[in-house]
Write an enzyme that holds these catalytic residues in place. Structure first.
Site, PDB file in Angstrom:
ATOM      1  N   GLU A 168       0.795  -1.234   0.000  1.00  0.00           N
ATOM      2  CA  GLU A 168       0.000   0.000   0.000  1.00  0.00           C
ATOM      3  C   GLU A 168       0.828   1.285   0.000  1.00  0.00           C
ATOM      4  OE1 GLU A 168      -2.661  -0.424   3.325  1.00  0.00           O
ATOM      5  OE2 GLU A 168      -3.807  -1.993   2.346  1.00  0.00           O
ATOM      6  N   GLU A 354      -5.490  -8.572   0.713  1.00  0.00           N
ATOM      7  CA  GLU A 354      -6.203  -8.188   1.937  1.00  0.00           C
ATOM      8  C   GLU A 354      -7.629  -7.763   1.632  1.00  0.00           C
ATOM      9  OE1 GLU A 354      -4.585  -5.107   4.432  1.00  0.00           O
ATOM     10  OE2 GLU A 354      -2.532  -5.762   4.049  1.00  0.00           O
TER      11      GLU A 354
HETATM   12  O1  AZF Z   1      -6.821  -1.333   8.031  1.00  0.00           O
HETATM   13  C1  AZF Z   1      -6.759  -2.707   7.896  1.00  0.00           C
HETATM   14  C2  AZF Z   1      -5.482  -3.080   7.140  1.00  0.00           C
HETATM   15  N1  AZF Z   1      -5.416  -2.350   5.881  1.00  0.00           N
HETATM   16  N2  AZF Z   1      -4.297  -2.625   5.078  1.00  0.00           N
HETATM   17  C3  AZF Z   1      -2.998  -2.567   5.761  1.00  0.00           C
HETATM   18  C4  AZF Z   1      -3.037  -3.290   7.100  1.00  0.00           C
HETATM   19  O2  AZF Z   1      -1.803  -3.116   7.771  1.00  0.00           O
HETATM   20  C5  AZF Z   1      -4.205  -2.783   7.927  1.00  0.00           C
HETATM   21  O3  AZF Z   1      -4.214  -3.405   9.208  1.00  0.00           O
END
Ligand code: AZF
Ligand code: CA
Length: 448
Positions: A168, A354
């Site tokens: 991300e 995710e």
């Molecule tokens: O907010 C939930 C998830 N989102 N994507 C990155 C992860 O590290 C977060 O915990």
């Protein structure tokens, strides 16, 4: 009439996902250096209730037990991240063998249990020493990341088949450097857009380093993508939605798969930046060929023009039924995003690296944690993923976020995403109802 059953292809990768800073704890053990999240979480007011990752799920000590839980779940793969400050404590310079040893044991532990490792090299825990020299605002950090990637690959490349460079980049760059809600807590749009470029450059340089290191595994990157809808067909709303789509999605997809920033980026970010940080060859490096692409999906946005800033702003219309993290639940948004990536950007195999739902889980009188909302969430999102698959999207895996409750960044331990419940005072792990349900999905390779 029961929903039609959905079956996934043989060999479909059912996984579970975590990240180092969110679960490991042991932040000063065996030579680990400090990260920007150690600094940020210890900054008063930065994290809910002053929570930090100092202990988290104590996974650094409990990893064998946790791998056994993954085996009980029956997952085919496990997505975890390597903490850069464990491996190279100052971000560049001396390697800490004890840091590499931990991940070496972890990978062997996964393989012994028949679980395929999917390794994320960067899940936000930049060594603080690099932040002290500018962090992602400093182009040198991209080079240091490539060197770190080589070190990790040198030790684990023979056993890890899936490599993700970044998790991300939007969150690292924008949430961390524009909104300031995440480490390093900067609020500066010019720095944030510069960080976008240096993070993508770091990705490109790391891909080159892994290839040069003879990587036999699959190399990819994970982006959190959103589905963006105008709140109405008012041209001002449509334009605002397009700007948010630029900001959250196309600023990553276009460089990665078209070797160019979107044509509306320069105008949108002017006069804050003129993209002077882009050098010849950067975008070719960023668009280095990959073997797969990871998609994290959480949000569909309904966007209206922002009356306060109609030219550059947007207003996210709040969802009618907000979850505990104030977002809506839109499984169809996952299918929409997978379709878009496959149709408009790349033919590469895709992995849902995710998706998940935050809840305030608790055990009922019978001791069961009946997270039925989470089961419904995953049921819907797995059906949406299957819809995309049946439309020809080359989806090869699905990784719920998260394997266990953990440190949820600025929300600390205030919300729970796990399919395993973690009782932090005792560190006891308890399967929630969703864990048993998911184990059934894996066994059936689909939904009833
Ligand atoms: O907010 C939930 C998830 N989102 N994507 C990155 C992860 O590290 C977060 O915990
Ligand atoms: Ca419930």
């Amino acid at each position: 009439m029961p929903e039609p059953s959905v079956r996934f292809p043989d060999g479909f990768l059912w996984g579970a996902a975590t990240a180092a800073y969110q679960i490991e704890g042991a932040v000063a053990e065996d030579g680990r250096g400090s990260s920007i999240w150690d600094t940020f979480s210890h900054t008063p007011g930065a994290v809910l209730r002053g929570d930090t990752g100092d202990i988290a799920c104590d996974h650094y000590h409990r990893w064998r037990e946790d791998l056994d839980l993954l085996r009980d779940l029956g997952v085919g793969a496990y997505r975890f991240s390597v903490a850069w400050p464990r491996v190279i404590p100052a971000g560049t310079g001396p390697v800490n063998p004890a840091g590499l040893d931990f991940y070496d044991r972890l990978v062997d532990g996964l393989l012994e249990r028949g679980i395929t490792p999917m390794l994320t090299l960067y899940h936000w825990d930049l060594p603080q020493a690099l932040q002290d020299t500018g962090g992602w605002a400093n182009r040198d950090t991209a080079e240091h990341f490539a060197d770190y990637a080589s070190v990790v690959h040198g030790r684990l490349g023979d056993r890890v088949p899936y490599w993700l460079t970044l998790n991300e980049p939007y969150c690292s760059a924008v949430v961390g450097h524009l909104e300031g809600r995440h480490a390093p807590g900067v609020r500066d749009e010019r720095v944030a857009v510069t960080a976008v470029h240096h993070l993508l450059l770091a990705h490109g340089k790391a891909v080159a380093a892994l290839r040069a290191g003879g990587a036999t595994g699959q190399v990819g990157i994970t982006c959190n993508l959103t589905s963006v809808h105008p709140a109405s067909d008012d041209p001002a709303d449509v334009a605002a939605a397009r700007r948010l789509d630029l900001h959250e999605n196309r600023m990553y997809l276009d460089p990665l798969f078209r070797a160019a920033y979107p044509e509306d980026a320069a105008a949108h970010y002017a006069p804050v930046t003129d993209f002077g940080f882009v050098r010849d060859g950067d975008l070719q490096l960023i668009a280095a060929p990959l073997d797969f692409f990871g998609v994290n999906y959480y949000e569909r946005h309904h966007v209206a023009a922002d009356p306060a800033d109609p030219v550059r702003g947007w207003r996210r219309v709040p969802p009618e039924h907000p979850t505990v993290t104030d977002i809506g639940i839109h499984p169809e948004g996952l299918a929409e995003i997978l379709d878009r990536v496959a149709k408009e950007y790349t033919p590469l195999p895709l992995v849902v690296t995710e998706t998940g739902l935050a809840l305030h889980d608790y055990a009922g009188p019978d001791g069961e944690i009946a997270d039925d909302e989470r089961i419904a969430f995953f049921d819907g999102h797995i059906r949406a993923a299957h819809d995309a698959l049946t439309r020809g999207v080359p989806l090869i895996g699905f990784f719920p976020w998260s394997f266990m409750d953990n440190f949820e960044w600025a929300s600390g331990y205030g919300v729970r995403y796990g399919i395993y419940y973690v009782d932090y005072p005792t560190q006891r792990r308890t399967p929630k109802r969703s864990a048993r349900w998911y184990a059934g999905v894996i066994r059936a390779n689909g939904l009833e």
